[in-house]
Scaffold this motif. Structure first.
Motif, mmCIF file in Angstrom:
data_model
loop_
_atom_site.group_PDB
_atom_site.id
_atom_site.type_symbol
_atom_site.label_atom_id
_atom_site.label_comp_id
_atom_site.label_asym_id
_atom_site.label_seq_id
_atom_site.Cartn_x
_atom_site.Cartn_y
_atom_site.Cartn_z
ATOM 1 N N GLY A 149 32.372 28.715 25.592
ATOM 2 C CA GLY A 149 32.104 28.060 26.500
ATOM 3 C C GLY A 149 31.675 29.083 27.652
ATOM 4 N N PRO A 150 31.395 28.405 28.985
ATOM 5 C CA PRO A 150 31.412 29.265 30.168
ATOM 6 C C PRO A 150 32.434 30.091 30.287
ATOM 7 N N THR A 151 32.197 31.357 31.041
ATOM 8 C CA THR A 151 33.435 32.125 31.450
ATOM 9 C C THR A 151 33.788 31.908 32.896
ATOM 10 N N TYR A 152 35.237 31.708 33.021
ATOM 11 C CA TYR A 152 35.735 31.587 34.341
ATOM 12 C C TYR A 152 35.438 32.783 35.251
ATOM 13 N N ARG A 153 35.187 32.727 36.364
ATOM 14 C CA ARG A 153 35.113 33.901 37.408
ATOM 15 C C ARG A 153 35.782 33.415 38.744
ATOM 16 N N ALA A 154 36.132 34.291 39.432
ATOM 17 C CA ALA A 154 36.531 34.165 40.740
ATOM 18 C C ALA A 154 35.472 34.431 41.689
ATOM 19 N N ASP A 155 35.617 33.813 42.839
ATOM 20 C CA ASP A 155 34.424 34.329 43.811
ATOM 21 C C ASP A 155 34.337 35.859 44.240
ATOM 22 N N ALA A 156 33.039 36.320 44.124
ATOM 23 C CA ALA A 156 33.131 37.646 44.180
ATOM 24 C C ALA A 156 33.231 38.136 45.616
ATOM 25 N N GLU A 157 32.913 37.260 46.483
ATOM 26 C CA GLU A 157 33.139 37.372 47.865
ATOM 27 C C GLU A 157 34.557 37.807 48.304
ATOM 28 N N SER A 158 35.425 37.403 47.606
ATOM 29 C CA SER A 158 36.952 37.394 48.025
ATOM 30 C C SER A 158 37.508 38.792 47.425
ATOM 31 N N SER A 159 36.546 39.321 46.712
ATOM 32 C CA SER A 159 37.085 40.686 46.328
ATOM 33 C C SER A 159 37.027 41.638 47.254
ATOM 34 N N PRO A 160 38.190 42.895 47.519
ATOM 35 C CA PRO A 160 38.054 43.638 48.386
ATOM 36 C C PRO A 160 37.150 44.582 48.089
ATOM 37 N N ALA A 161 36.262 45.229 49.177
ATOM 38 C CA ALA A 161 35.310 46.127 48.661
ATOM 39 C C ALA A 161 35.932 47.622 48.545
ATOM 40 N N CYS A 162 35.382 48.309 47.881
ATOM 41 C CA CYS A 162 35.840 49.849 47.857
ATOM 42 C C CYS A 162 35.275 50.622 49.153
ATOM 43 N N THR A 163 36.085 51.473 49.373
ATOM 44 C CA THR A 163 35.740 52.470 50.730
ATOM 45 C C THR A 163 35.103 53.673 50.445
ATOM 46 N N ASP A 164 34.093 53.760 50.789
ATOM 47 C CA ASP A 164 33.032 55.270 50.527
ATOM 48 C C ASP A 164 33.625 56.201 51.462
ATOM 49 N N ARG A 165 33.892 57.368 50.651
ATOM 50 C CA ARG A 165 34.395 58.452 51.736
ATOM 51 C C ARG A 165 33.725 59.680 51.583
ATOM 52 N N VAL A 185 37.180 54.804 47.266
ATOM 53 C CA VAL A 185 38.693 54.238 47.119
ATOM 54 C C VAL A 185 38.675 52.806 46.710
ATOM 55 N N CYS A 186 39.356 52.370 45.620
ATOM 56 C CA CYS A 186 39.083 50.835 45.093
ATOM 57 C C CYS A 186 40.584 50.439 44.852
ATOM 58 N N VAL A 187 40.988 49.126 44.643
ATOM 59 C CA VAL A 187 42.220 48.724 44.255
ATOM 60 C C VAL A 187 42.029 48.724 42.686
ATOM 61 N N ASN A 188 43.195 48.819 42.091
ATOM 62 C CA ASN A 188 43.088 49.029 40.652
ATOM 63 C C ASN A 188 44.294 48.499 40.045
ATOM 64 N N LEU A 189 44.456 48.300 38.833
ATOM 65 C CA LEU A 189 45.862 47.759 38.312
ATOM 66 C C LEU A 189 46.642 49.140 38.023
ATOM 67 N N PRO A 190 47.834 48.883 38.432
ATOM 68 C CA PRO A 190 48.716 50.093 38.007
ATOM 69 C C PRO A 190 48.836 50.285 36.543
ATOM 70 N N SER A 212 43.154 53.729 44.195
ATOM 71 C CA SER A 212 42.871 55.129 43.489
ATOM 72 C C SER A 212 41.543 55.204 43.980
ATOM 73 N N TRP A 213 41.064 56.770 43.972
ATOM 74 C CA TRP A 213 39.745 57.046 44.086
ATOM 75 C C TRP A 213 38.827 57.297 42.998
ATOM 76 N N PHE A 214 37.585 56.982 43.009
ATOM 77 C CA PHE A 214 36.456 57.037 41.654
ATOM 78 C C PHE A 214 35.522 57.895 42.409
ATOM 79 N N ILE A 215 34.964 58.550 41.310
ATOM 80 C CA ILE A 215 33.790 59.576 41.768
ATOM 81 C C ILE A 215 32.313 58.849 41.398
ATOM 82 N N CYS A 216 32.325 58.561 39.877
ATOM 83 C CA CYS A 216 30.948 57.896 39.577
ATOM 84 C C CYS A 216 31.242 56.864 38.498
#
Length: 272
Positions: A149-165, A185-190, A212-216
């Motif tokens: 059936g339909p997939t459960y998702r959380a509200d995307a607006e509550s997700s912390p944004a990544c920081t562009d450096r 820089v984004c939050v990730n699971l350890p 952690s930080w991510f490139i592409c």
């Protein structure tokens, strides 16, 4: 004598399937692309996998029959329900069903609007957010037929944004010493695994930190949650024997938190 808990019951059945093969935890873990300690934890009753996908693959590696896979799924549902009731307030998170060679299922859901970190501080073992819901199961002539059936998702607006450096410096050994001067820089699971490329199951490094930080980003093999977005970064430690990559590899978006995937404004690896 008290009855075993649903988690212990699941672990007992996993050991039963494993013992039929005579294969070691290490051998099975390598085939599944997970750590030996992770697999041993599930088989000893110290945790419950957040998705049935891993256990279904485990059962197939153990040459389990379809009835055994169905039985395993039923035990996983009971154990998962117990885990959820202990970890968080009551909420509906219906369980996903095992696949079958005779099954008829709708296409996978599109890439999720965000990673899974938003549910912290619930530990990794409590992640059931992409389990399939509204599932109808019919047995016709001995054949299991299921439809998600339909997939459960959380509200995307509550997700912390990544920081562009800009102005950072990351020396990339895989790119001949190329220096990256921009990251996100984004939050990730350890304890998040890095793979040698987006289509590989060869684990080469691990992210230990929760941010952690991510490139592409790039499209690659389908992840457990149905997404295909992968992020390029450098891990905190290399896997034994994989030091030549110096930690540079790809992380699945399912383990990275962002309002949308791919991360807004992040360049695509193929076009960088």
């Amino acid at each position: 004598m008290s009855e075993p808990s649903p988690v212990e019951d699941l672990a007992t059945y996993l050991r039963h399937l494993k013992n039929k093969t005579g294969r070691s935890y290490d051998a099975l873990a390598k085939r599944l692309g997970v750590g030996k300690s992770t697999l041993h934890r599930y088989c000893s009753g110290e945790g419950v996998p957040p998705r049935f996908t891993l256990l279904e693959q485990f059962a197939k590696e153990c040459q389990a029959t379809q009835p055994e896979i169905i039985e395993l799924h039923q035990r996983w549902v009971r154990a998962q329900s117990t885990e959820l009731s202990e970890a968080e307030p009551p909420a509906e998170h219906p369980a996903e069903a095992p696949s079958s060679s005779s099954s008829s299922a709708e296409p996978d859901s599109p890439v999720p609007a965000k990673g899974l970190r938003e549910y912290l501080p619930i530990p990794r073992k409590g992640r059931t957010w992409w389990t399939l819901a509204g599932m109808a199961i019919l047995v016709i002539g001995g054949v299991l037929i299921w439809r998600p059936g339909p997939t459960y998702r959380a509200d995307a607006e509550s997700s912390p944004a990544c920081t562009d450096r800009n102005g950072v410096k990351h020396v990339d050994a895989r790119e001949g010493g190329h220096v990256w001067t921009r990251d996100f820089v984004c939050v990730n699971l350890p304890d998040t695994p890095l793979y040698v490329d987006v289509n590989s199951t060869e684990k080469i490094a691990v992210l230990d930190t929760p941010k952690s930080w991510f490139i592409c980003w790039e499209l690659g093999r389908v992840q457990a949650d149905g997404g295909r977005i992968w992020y390029y970064t450098r891990g905190d430690r290399s896997e034994p024997g994989k030091e030549r990559w110096q930690g540079w590899g790809y992380v699945g978006a399912e383990d990275v938190t962002a309002p949308t995937h791919p991360v807004p404004n992040m360049p695509r690896c193929a076009g960088r």
